[in-house]
Design an enzyme around this catalytic site. Sequence first.
Site, short mmCIF file in Angstrom:
data_model
loop_
_atom_site.label_atom_id
_atom_site.label_comp_id
_atom_site.label_asym_id
_atom_site.label_seq_id
_atom_site.Cartn_x
_atom_site.Cartn_y
_atom_site.Cartn_z
N HIS A 153 40.17 60.03 -18.75
CA HIS A 153 40.51 60.98 -19.62
C HIS A 153 40.53 62.54 -18.31
O HIS A 153 39.83 64.01 -19.80
CB HIS A 153 39.03 61.10 -20.94
CG HIS A 153 38.74 60.09 -20.98
ND1 HIS A 153 38.93 59.28 -21.97
CD2 HIS A 153 38.42 58.48 -20.38
CE1 HIS A 153 38.52 58.43 -22.47
NE2 HIS A 153 38.22 58.06 -21.28
N SER A 274 56.48 83.99 -7.79
CA SER A 274 56.58 84.98 -9.35
C SER A 274 57.99 86.86 -8.97
O SER A 274 57.13 86.92 -7.72
CB SER A 274 56.15 85.73 -9.57
OG SER A 274 55.95 86.10 -10.74
N LYS A 280 51.27 84.43 -6.86
CA LYS A 280 52.20 83.05 -7.76
C LYS A 280 52.95 82.37 -6.65
O LYS A 280 53.40 82.50 -5.58
CB LYS A 280 52.43 83.67 -8.67
CG LYS A 280 51.81 84.43 -9.77
CD LYS A 280 51.26 83.70 -10.39
CE LYS A 280 51.17 81.83 -10.95
NZ LYS A 280 51.78 82.23 -12.11
N ASN A 282 54.47 78.79 -7.28
CA ASN A 282 54.40 78.06 -8.92
C ASN A 282 55.35 76.57 -8.09
O ASN A 282 55.82 76.46 -7.01
CB ASN A 282 55.46 78.35 -9.67
CG ASN A 282 55.03 79.73 -9.77
OD1 ASN A 282 54.06 79.71 -10.40
ND2 ASN A 282 55.37 80.90 -10.62
N GLU A 287 57.81 70.92 -11.53
CA GLU A 287 57.81 71.21 -13.14
C GLU A 287 59.55 71.09 -13.68
O GLU A 287 59.23 70.45 -14.57
CB GLU A 287 57.59 72.30 -13.71
CG GLU A 287 56.36 73.06 -13.55
CD GLU A 287 56.57 74.95 -13.15
OE1 GLU A 287 56.19 75.16 -14.48
OE2 GLU A 287 56.30 75.05 -11.81
#
Length: 461
Positions: A153, A274, A280, A282, A287
């Site tokens: 969970h 970024s 940042k 990323n 992704e």
Amino acid sequence: MWGGRFKDGPDAIMEEINVSIDVDRHLYAQDIAASKAHAAMLAAQGIITASDAKNIAKGLDTILSEIGKGTFTFKRALEDIHMNVESRLSELIGPAAGRLHTARSRNDQVATDFRLFVRDTIDETDAALAAFQHALVERALEHADTVMPGFTHLQTAQPVTFGHHLLAYVEMAARDRGRLADARKRLNESPLGAAALAGTSFPLDRHATATALGFDRPMANSLDAVSDRDFVLETLSAAAIASVHLSRFAEEIVIWTSPLVGLVRLSDKFTSGSSIMPQKRNPDAAELVRAKTGRVIGSLSALLIVMKGLPLAYQKDMQEDKEGAMQAFAALSLAVRAMTGMVRDLVPDAARMKLAAGEGYATATDLADWLVRTLKMPFREAHHVTGRIVGIASKQGVALHELPLKEMQAVEPKITADVMKVLSVEASVQSRTSYGGTAPKNVRAQAKAWLKRLQKEQKLG
Ligand code: ARG
């Protein structure tokens, strides 16, 4: 090609909707190989002369090298790869080129070409997945002892080892490879010689062309041979499942690398910055692996929908089988290679992992198990006692191993200091020695066995 019956050329829109050369040009090597096998068989059967067959083969070799070098001009007016090759062949060798299409149709031709193409794709994907497994196994061996939180969970559940977590994906990739191998087995029959749909009156040797192209046997039914695309669907299904596995792993990398979590760091090589926020980092590659799954699943559903209403035998709808499938296979290939790169690149923060592994009373089950083992308490009662102890620790804001023994004894007087040795995260993972469990010694043994298996496979391949 059909000028005998037609006097007008196609409308521009007709040409636009009908043309497939932009996609099926990728089948050129398979198309030429199949044509060479067909011509050689026609000569061996006395259907064309040996000298025509020789000229056809020579011409086809020239075309293969022209396409390879990029000097071949693909013509949209010639619709597809089959007619582009045949037209160039007649420029090169004259009328003998017209004999190549004896006892053959574009229907069995395209089915043959695409089977060969999908077979090559399966072999490439399998090799890429093996490299992915290899990278995972090496990192698993390195991190057999690194403790991290295991989740259910997405809540801290029990401590596990990072190596164990990585090996889970090795198992998934093994099943993905198994599904691809299954699809390959069923795919590996030759449609060539089924002709348009009914077979042919010429004395073909379909076994010879099947063997020449590495197929196990000719397909037994000519209607089936030209009109099913289950081999694409099956491979796409296997690809979709593999993509989903990669996507779940990619999602974990996204979570792990978030500053909120901070369990793993990716190097600059697999991160992007970024344009506005200088701080940042990323995880774009992860992704995009997650996102590419959409294409693979999309191509599978698109082709299922294309096929579902088609009567036998060939329908032009089937021309739509290639573009989506090719895109899906390319997306999967890229995703596997990107994940392999990230597995090699990622650096777990072992200290942070260990800390997080102990958060949220992750060793509560170990306490309950101790009560069962040492005090012979029924598990349900042990669960209840442990729950009360966790409640006290939580109220005091301390971890289980920080809670004074007296507090535990207030709940269950028979608890002794011996309990302390099961409450650390290291003790917890070390105790999980059941088959398939997360104990470092299990992980080491599994990783070594995988390494051996993969090395043996590499030698055989
Ligand atoms: N371009 C076609 C395809 O990909 C080749 C087969 C064409 N056959 C036909 N009867 N028009 O399906």
